[in-house]
Write an enzyme that holds these catalytic residues in place. Sequence first.
Site, short mmCIF file in Angstrom:
data_model
loop_
_atom_site.label_atom_id
_atom_site.label_comp_id
_atom_site.label_asym_id
_atom_site.label_seq_id
_atom_site.Cartn_x
_atom_site.Cartn_y
_atom_site.Cartn_z
N HIS A 1 0.84 -1.21 0.00
CA HIS A 1 0.00 0.00 0.00
C HIS A 1 0.86 1.25 0.00
CE1 HIS A 1 0.18 1.09 4.39
NE2 HIS A 1 0.23 -0.21 4.60
N ASP B 1 6.03 1.62 6.84
CA ASP B 1 4.69 1.05 6.66
C ASP B 1 3.93 1.95 5.70
OD1 ASP B 1 2.13 0.00 6.95
OD2 ASP B 1 1.86 0.77 9.00
N GLU C 1 -5.33 1.68 2.46
CA GLU C 1 -5.12 0.59 3.43
C GLU C 1 -5.15 1.10 4.85
OE1 GLU C 1 -3.17 -2.23 6.12
OE2 GLU C 1 -2.60 -0.14 5.71
N GLU C 2 -4.60 2.29 5.08
CA GLU C 2 -4.50 2.81 6.45
C GLU C 2 -5.87 3.08 7.08
OE1 GLU C 2 -2.08 2.75 8.31
OE2 GLU C 2 -0.24 2.86 7.13
N ASP D 1 3.51 -6.15 3.76
CA ASP D 1 3.29 -5.02 4.67
C ASP D 1 4.38 -5.09 5.72
OD1 ASP D 1 2.09 -2.84 6.02
OD2 ASP D 1 0.09 -3.53 5.49
N HIS E 1 4.15 3.40 13.19
CA HIS E 1 3.29 4.59 13.22
C HIS E 1 3.94 5.76 13.96
CE1 HIS E 1 -0.86 2.88 11.92
NE2 HIS E 1 0.14 2.30 11.28
#
Length: 346
Positions: A70, A187, A221-222, A241, A321
């Site tokens: 993604h 990510d 995707e997030e 991922d 994140h």
Amino acid sequence: MIKFDYVFFKEISKKIFQSDSPTGYTSSIIDKIKSYVDSFHFDNRILNNGTLEVTIDGIDNSKTVATSAHVDTLGLMVRSIKPDGKLLLTTLGGPLTPTLDGEYCTIYTRDNKKYTGTILSSSPAAHVFKDASSKTRDIDNLEVRIDEVVKSREDVLKLGINNGDIVCYESKYTLTESGFLKTRFIDDKASVVILIMLLKECYEKKYVFKYRTKIYFVIYEEVGFGASIISKDISEFVTLDMGCVGMDLSGNEYAVSICAKDSSGPYDYELTTRLINLAKENSLNYTVDIFPFYSSDVSASRKAGADIKGALIGTGVSASHGMERTHVEGIKNTLYLIYLYLIKNT
């Protein structure tokens, strides 16, 4: 085994990581990836939702398999404009907001203007605010100080900035001499880089795919529905991922993580076992783990009703994140495993 082209890795990773692409604002990076895919002469198209789909014939076209990464990242959006001209925010995805205090950012307006600013606590000055160090850094206590002469909401509106505009914070891309990639948005931009490298090597070395293969560069995707739309003829889907690092998990920054289960449930037992055996038989550095607070593009496809076997792999990522980090060795091992899954042994 596929070659890991370190020179190309440095080139492509810098371009991908320094391209702003938060959820909902991804057309520019999709166009950039498409230009690479076009140069490798693989059939591709952009779906209505913005995802890039690449289609490659294999030795056996009676079976179709898929992989994905993604391109969308975490980000922010203008929620409202304060009377003093500062911007209040809402999140795109789930960034660790305490790590955003003090970050430089770019505001993108609907009429294609760009402005810079700084994300700050609403109590930003130690000499002024008693709670400057203790105030929580949740999204309601963060704001953007714009680098323009603005003293009111009206001044901001005159710049063309309005509610719903995109706010991107800096990726801080760094590749160290010791092989660490430390940057925001590993990510899942590390996986985007891996798939571009795979396509480049397959084009140049004329590697043959085992089956008809679909490669998806996914958006959204997030926020949970990235790969909810995939071709109906796909029977297996191995998404790339990030791998989780921390607590009692086995994952680390030097290995490819193979996920047995995440918050959406277990991944296909047979397909996951096949990937584990490929990693073992080829002496890859790999781990098998469960990811406790996580779901993937395979999860989105299954929830949308796709009749697939699904699996998940990815390089181990520290501090997900937030200020993320991985190592080139983890990226290599992930590239090698997806190559072994997709490509006929040469």
